[in-house]
Design a protein around this motif. Sequence first.
Motif, mmCIF file in Angstrom:
data_model
loop_
_atom_site.group_PDB
_atom_site.id
_atom_site.type_symbol
_atom_site.label_atom_id
_atom_site.label_comp_id
_atom_site.label_asym_id
_atom_site.label_seq_id
_atom_site.Cartn_x
_atom_site.Cartn_y
_atom_site.Cartn_z
ATOM 1 N N ALA A 48 2.068 -25.790 -10.471
ATOM 2 C CA ALA A 48 1.585 -25.221 -11.724
ATOM 3 C C ALA A 48 0.762 -26.241 -12.503
ATOM 4 O O ALA A 48 0.863 -27.452 -12.287
ATOM 5 C CB ALA A 48 2.751 -24.747 -12.581
ATOM 6 N N ALA A 49 -0.045 -25.725 -13.417
ATOM 7 C CA ALA A 49 -0.737 -26.546 -14.406
ATOM 8 C C ALA A 49 -0.447 -25.979 -15.787
ATOM 9 O O ALA A 49 -0.370 -24.757 -15.958
ATOM 10 C CB ALA A 49 -2.240 -26.571 -14.148
ATOM 11 N N ARG A 54 8.333 -33.506 -19.784
ATOM 12 C CA ARG A 54 9.619 -34.200 -19.945
ATOM 13 C C ARG A 54 10.545 -33.928 -18.771
ATOM 14 O O ARG A 54 10.724 -32.784 -18.362
ATOM 15 C CB ARG A 54 10.301 -33.757 -21.238
ATOM 16 C CG ARG A 54 11.544 -34.586 -21.593
ATOM 17 C CD ARG A 54 12.142 -34.118 -22.912
ATOM 18 N NE ARG A 54 13.139 -35.048 -23.417
ATOM 19 C CZ ARG A 54 14.420 -35.057 -23.075
ATOM 20 N NH1 ARG A 54 14.873 -34.163 -22.204
ATOM 21 N NH2 ARG A 54 15.251 -35.938 -23.597
ATOM 22 N N ILE A 55 11.096 -35.002 -18.229
ATOM 23 C CA ILE A 55 12.200 -34.903 -17.269
ATOM 24 C C ILE A 55 13.507 -35.178 -18.004
ATOM 25 O O ILE A 55 14.432 -34.385 -17.979
ATOM 26 C CB ILE A 55 12.008 -35.880 -16.101
ATOM 27 C CG1 ILE A 55 10.713 -35.548 -15.352
ATOM 28 C CG2 ILE A 55 13.200 -35.834 -15.153
ATOM 29 C CD1 ILE A 55 10.294 -36.591 -14.370
ATOM 30 N N ASP A 56 13.568 -36.328 -18.687
ATOM 31 C CA ASP A 56 14.721 -36.672 -19.507
ATOM 32 C C ASP A 56 14.263 -37.688 -20.538
ATOM 33 O O ASP A 56 13.065 -37.967 -20.671
ATOM 34 C CB ASP A 56 15.896 -37.179 -18.659
ATOM 35 C CG ASP A 56 15.536 -38.381 -17.787
ATOM 36 O OD1 ASP A 56 14.716 -39.228 -18.218
ATOM 37 O OD2 ASP A 56 16.074 -38.473 -16.662
ATOM 38 N N ALA A 57 15.215 -38.263 -21.285
ATOM 39 C CA ALA A 57 14.861 -39.145 -22.397
ATOM 40 C C ALA A 57 14.141 -40.408 -21.960
ATOM 41 O O ALA A 57 13.423 -41.025 -22.757
ATOM 42 C CB ALA A 57 16.128 -39.517 -23.179
ATOM 43 N N GLY A 100 3.486 -34.825 -5.222
ATOM 44 C CA GLY A 100 4.256 -35.820 -5.951
ATOM 45 C C GLY A 100 3.499 -36.434 -7.105
ATOM 46 O O GLY A 100 3.755 -37.585 -7.462
ATOM 47 N N ALA A 101 2.572 -35.686 -7.705
ATOM 48 C CA ALA A 101 1.732 -36.273 -8.748
ATOM 49 C C ALA A 101 1.517 -35.325 -9.910
ATOM 50 O O ALA A 101 1.583 -34.091 -9.771
ATOM 51 C CB ALA A 101 0.373 -36.667 -8.163
ATOM 52 N N PRO A 127 8.556 -34.525 -6.641
ATOM 53 C CA PRO A 127 8.558 -33.059 -6.630
ATOM 54 C C PRO A 127 9.951 -32.453 -6.714
ATOM 55 O O PRO A 127 10.081 -31.255 -7.000
ATOM 56 C CB PRO A 127 7.870 -32.712 -5.307
ATOM 57 C CG PRO A 127 8.018 -33.924 -4.461
ATOM 58 C CD PRO A 127 7.987 -35.089 -5.393
ATOM 59 N N GLU A 128 10.985 -33.245 -6.467
ATOM 60 C CA GLU A 128 12.361 -32.741 -6.571
ATOM 61 C C GLU A 128 12.869 -32.720 -8.007
ATOM 62 O O GLU A 128 13.902 -32.109 -8.296
ATOM 63 C CB GLU A 128 13.297 -33.591 -5.709
ATOM 64 C CG GLU A 128 12.965 -33.573 -4.226
ATOM 65 C CD GLU A 128 13.002 -32.177 -3.639
ATOM 66 O OE1 GLU A 128 13.959 -31.432 -3.951
ATOM 67 O OE2 GLU A 128 12.069 -31.819 -2.892
ATOM 68 N N GLN A 129 12.160 -33.394 -8.914
ATOM 69 C CA GLN A 129 12.618 -33.466 -10.301
ATOM 70 C C GLN A 129 12.342 -32.153 -11.034
ATOM 71 O O GLN A 129 11.290 -31.536 -10.872
ATOM 72 C CB GLN A 129 11.908 -34.602 -11.050
ATOM 73 C CG GLN A 129 12.276 -35.981 -10.578
ATOM 74 C CD GLN A 129 13.706 -36.363 -10.948
ATOM 75 O OE1 GLN A 129 14.335 -35.715 -11.771
ATOM 76 N NE2 GLN A 129 14.206 -37.412 -10.337
#
Length: 200
Positions: free
Chosen positions: A67-68, A89-92, A142-143, A165-167
């Motif tokens: 996605a974009a 955001r993934i986490d803090a 992965g980018a 890509p797993e995040q």
Amino acid sequence: MTISERSSHQQLPWSAGRWTHAPVSAVAEGEDLVVTAAENSDAWRLTSYGFIHDSEHALLDSFPVGAAVEVTFTAALPEQFDQAGVFVRIDAQRWVKAGLERSDGRLQLGAVVTQGQSDWSVAPADEWSGQRVTVRVSRTGGALIVRAGLAGQDRQFVRVTPLDPEQVAEAGPYLCAPTRAGLSVRFHSWHLTEADTALH
């Protein structure tokens, strides 16, 4: 929900997201959302300045691989460190903010990538001041690929940075006002669409 389960170019309603930190106000005016930032709102971790700021106003929804996210806003950022654009955001401790920021008297186009500590890259974009600007962040493989430009015109390359890509990630519009009260940013649209298929 994956990008394949959505339309290929979907305008997200402002109600789709959740705020990382609630702004002073967020008022719908027609299709626009006018958001007023709290004084001292910012996102930064450690590098050079030594502090951690985790008080940005980011309106986030899910951001799947493939996605974009595109956000269009008016670049009315007159005071030092006023900023707006796209937040991922993934986490803090792991996040990216990309867009425009007033720094040292100039409007700057750039990105902050944070993996425990923040880095920051900028380039002058004074000619975009007061204009409608679109910031686009694609998630492919992965980018993350960041591009930006005046609304309706070609977007220039800003940054490429890794993202596993797993995040699980979220993304959407954001603003901050690290040095003052009263910054209001008019956001015009928030789209989820297909990611860029090539870097160049």
